[in-house]
Design an enzyme around this catalytic site. Structure first.
Site, mmCIF file in Angstrom:
data_model
loop_
_atom_site.group_PDB
_atom_site.id
_atom_site.type_symbol
_atom_site.label_atom_id
_atom_site.label_comp_id
_atom_site.label_asym_id
_atom_site.label_seq_id
_atom_site.Cartn_x
_atom_site.Cartn_y
_atom_site.Cartn_z
ATOM 1 N N SER A 66 0.799 -1.238 0.000
ATOM 2 C CA SER A 66 0.000 0.000 0.000
ATOM 3 C C SER A 66 0.826 1.279 0.000
ATOM 4 C CB SER A 66 -0.951 0.017 1.196
ATOM 5 O OG SER A 66 -2.059 -0.780 0.898
ATOM 6 N N LYS A 69 0.372 3.281 -2.983
ATOM 7 C CA LYS A 69 -0.823 4.131 -3.156
ATOM 8 C C LYS A 69 -0.432 5.612 -3.206
ATOM 9 C CE LYS A 69 -4.337 0.996 -1.216
ATOM 10 N NZ LYS A 69 -3.804 -0.303 -0.906
ATOM 11 N N TYR A 190 -3.135 -1.935 -10.584
ATOM 12 C CA TYR A 190 -3.142 -1.766 -9.117
ATOM 13 C C TYR A 190 -2.273 -2.840 -8.449
ATOM 14 C CZ TYR A 190 -4.621 -2.311 -4.315
ATOM 15 O OH TYR A 190 -4.599 -2.461 -2.952
ATOM 16 N N TYR A 242 -4.857 3.683 7.656
ATOM 17 C CA TYR A 242 -6.189 3.058 7.640
ATOM 18 C C TYR A 242 -7.029 3.509 8.833
ATOM 19 C CZ TYR A 242 -3.152 0.167 4.817
ATOM 20 O OH TYR A 242 -2.222 -0.252 3.935
ATOM 21 N N VAL A 260 1.124 -3.803 3.743
ATOM 22 C CA VAL A 260 1.013 -5.099 4.430
ATOM 23 C C VAL A 260 2.250 -5.984 4.340
ATOM 24 C CG1 VAL A 260 -1.484 -5.492 4.606
ATOM 25 C CG2 VAL A 260 -0.295 -6.075 2.483
HETATM 26 N N1 GLN Z 1 -1.851 -5.487 -2.305
HETATM 27 C C1 GLN Z 1 -2.521 -5.318 -1.042
HETATM 28 C C2 GLN Z 1 -4.019 -5.482 -1.207
HETATM 29 O O1 GLN Z 1 -4.562 -5.035 -2.183
HETATM 30 C C3 GLN Z 1 -2.177 -3.986 -0.454
HETATM 31 C C4 GLN Z 1 -2.844 -3.738 0.870
HETATM 32 C C5 GLN Z 1 -1.989 -3.101 1.904
HETATM 33 O O2 GLN Z 1 -0.765 -3.007 1.809
HETATM 34 N N2 GLN Z 1 -2.628 -2.705 2.971
HETATM 35 O O3 GLN Z 1 -4.690 -6.057 -0.399
#
Ligand code: GLN
Length: 307
Positions: A66, A69, A190, A242, A260
């Protein structure tokens, strides 16, 4: 920043957080992420005056997840403009999980949860997915001032096989006319973005460029406009961790973004960029030891932006 003091504080927090080694669990919903050594560890601080402190597994390449992002948001803002981006995705935090379908309703709550980053991915220009993804990788290379940026195909393949929730989100957004591009292409970009591999120094350098108002650390090139940096940092502060974003901001006090795979980047405007890597996560998907390190560094180096 005084480099000797910075080194001493970094070594102190590494010691004082050793009680957290073994606390939390690695992400397993992407099977490949469970194949890492859960106790890998790295910490990098890069200052805006190009001092750097690197500790732990400095060479290790891990997937951005993430944290990508941020790049997707920056590129969507550059390619499509602020008005267009925020006509498709919101600017507010959500109490729901990063991959929840709930905060969507008519559009994603913000660009730093999965639905929002699927939306920003749809706004990245290029004739096909390959061209769009190459542009993203190029951007990461430029911002990290490094060529050690790779596509981790095993992570990508692993997530592609288990990504029904993201696929559902993408089709839902498409059904709401949030984007008109091919849904599988948007999803593909993505997941590719999440699978970009980088080391702690590269991520801390990206964070330092943001801390430097988007200016390259050699002071020669405005790599990201100030306006785009302002938007990015504001959203990181509001939504980067989050559903824990508010509590985290109270404890740490500067914009941050987690992924994650266990990375967190923190931006201390005008001072430095920080990257922690420690794959054991809490229930929100944020690195347990990484969060504590950022909190302790903030306290010992007086990095809270509010006071
Ligand atoms: N690739 C992960 C997902 O789409 C990214 C989520 C994350 O890092 N929180 O679930």
């Amino acid at each position: 920043m005084d480099i000797k003091n910075l080194e001493a504080r970094v070594d102190e927090v590494i010691k004082s957080t050793q009680n957290l080694i073994g606390v939390g669990n690695v992400a397993t919903y992407i099977p490949e992420l469970a194949n890492v050594d859960a106790d890998n560890f790295g910490l990098a601080v890069v200052t805006v005056d190009r001092e750097r402190v690197l500790r732990g597994d400095t060479e290790l390449i891990f997937s951005m997840q993430s944290i990508s992002k941020i790049i997707s948001l920056i590129m969507a803002l550059e390619d499509a403009g602020e008005e267009e981006v925020f006509s498709r995705v919101g600017t507010e935090a959500t109490e729901y999980k990063f991959n929840s379908i709930r905060p969507i309703e008519d559009r994603a709550a913000n660009p730093l949860i999965n639905a929002g980053a699927i939306t920003t991915a749809s706004l990245i220009r290029g004739k096909d997915v390959d061209e769009r993804f190459n542009r993203v990788v190029e951007k990461v290379k430029i911002l990290s001032n490094s060529d050690e940026v790779t596509f981790l195909e095993t992570v990508y393949n692993s997530e592609m096989q288990t990504t029904d929730i993201n696929r559902s989100i993408a089709y839902y957004l498409k059904s709401k006319n949030i984007f008109s591009e091919d849904t599988e292409d948007v999803l593909d970009l993505y997941i590719r973005n999440c699978s970009i591999g980088i080391n702690i120094e590269g991520l801390a350098t990206i964070a330092a460029v943001l801390a430097n108002g988007g200016m390259s650390l050699d002071g020669k090139t405005q790599l990201i406009s100030k306006k785009v940096v302002k938007i990015t940092l504001a959203l990181m502060a509001a939504c980067g961790m989050y559903e824990e974003s508010g509590k985290y901001l109270m404890e740490v006090g500067f914009p941050s973004k987690s992924g994650v795979s266990g990375g967190i980047i923190g931006i201390v405007p005008g001072k430095c960029g920080i990257c922690t890597y420690s794959p054991r996560l809490d229930g929100s998907g944020n690195s347990v030891r990484g969060k504590k390190i950022l909190e302790e560094l903030s306290n010992s180096l007086d990095l809270n932006i509010f006071i």
